[in-house]
Design a protein around this motif. Structure first.
Motif, PDB file in Angstrom:
ATOM      1  N   ASN A 147       0.799  -1.217   0.000  1.00 14.45           N
ATOM      2  CA  ASN A 147       0.000   0.000   0.000  1.00 14.45           C
ATOM      3  C   ASN A 147       0.841   1.282   0.000  1.00 14.45           C
ATOM      4  N   PRO A 178       2.025   3.329  -2.423  1.00 18.31           N
ATOM      5  CA  PRO A 178       1.525   4.480  -3.196  1.00 18.31           C
ATOM      6  C   PRO A 178       0.333   5.174  -2.523  1.00 18.31           C
ATOM      7  N   LYS A 179      -0.619   4.411  -2.034  1.00 16.18           N
ATOM      8  CA  LYS A 179      -1.786   5.005  -1.370  1.00 16.18           C
ATOM      9  C   LYS A 179      -1.382   5.713  -0.085  1.00 16.18           C
ATOM     10  N   ARG A 180      -0.521   5.088   0.687  1.00 16.98           N
ATOM     11  CA  ARG A 180      -0.078   5.705   1.939  1.00 16.98           C
ATOM     12  C   ARG A 180       0.703   6.990   1.670  1.00 16.98           C
ATOM     13  N   ARG A 240       0.319   9.027  -0.913  1.00 15.90           N
ATOM     14  CA  ARG A 240      -0.648  10.059  -1.298  1.00 15.90           C
ATOM     15  C   ARG A 240      -1.421  10.566  -0.080  1.00 15.90           C
ATOM     16  N   TYR A 241      -1.791   9.673   0.814  1.00 15.13           N
ATOM     17  CA  TYR A 241      -2.521  10.070   2.021  1.00 15.13           C
ATOM     18  C   TYR A 241      -1.646  10.980   2.884  1.00 15.13           C
TER      19      TYR A 241
END
Length: 106
Positions: free
Chosen positions: A85, A87-89, A91-92
């Motif tokens: 995760n 990439p998602k983390r 961005r977050y």
């Protein structure tokens, strides 16, 4: 949990990562090397910076939060284990950092 002896610590261990990154000159040189840019001065360093914008949202804890002489913010994270995760983390985390930098109405 076994505590590693000091002489076995590497840069990827939390303690050593913080110690190295909290040295302004080492931090500046590392950022310049990784990013291929010149940074005149690192003026703000904070380890384990926590950002919680709302009691209902998921807060974050940044490993090392750095600001340079041009007011550019760098979030330095040590990723020592494989994760799907990232990439998602990332961005977050960036979104949460941006929320703290934008004033109401901007």
């Amino acid at each position: 949990m076994r505590i590693k002896p000091y002489d076995e610590l590497t840069f990827s261990d939390d303690y050593m990562f913080y110690k190295v990154m909290m040295d302004k000159e080492l931090c500046r040189k590392l950022l310049e090397t990784i990013l291929g840019i010149k940074i005149k001065d690192v003026k703000y360093l904070e380890e384990q910076k926590t950002i919680e914008n709302d009691y209902q949202s998921r807060g974050i804890r940044l490993d090392v939060y750095v600001e340079d002489d041009n007011n550019t913010i760098y979030n330095c994270e040590m990723q020592a284990t494989e994760t799907n995760n990232l990439p998602k983390r990332s961005r977050y985390y960036q979104g949460m950092i941006d929320l703290t930098l934008i004033k109401r109405g901007e």
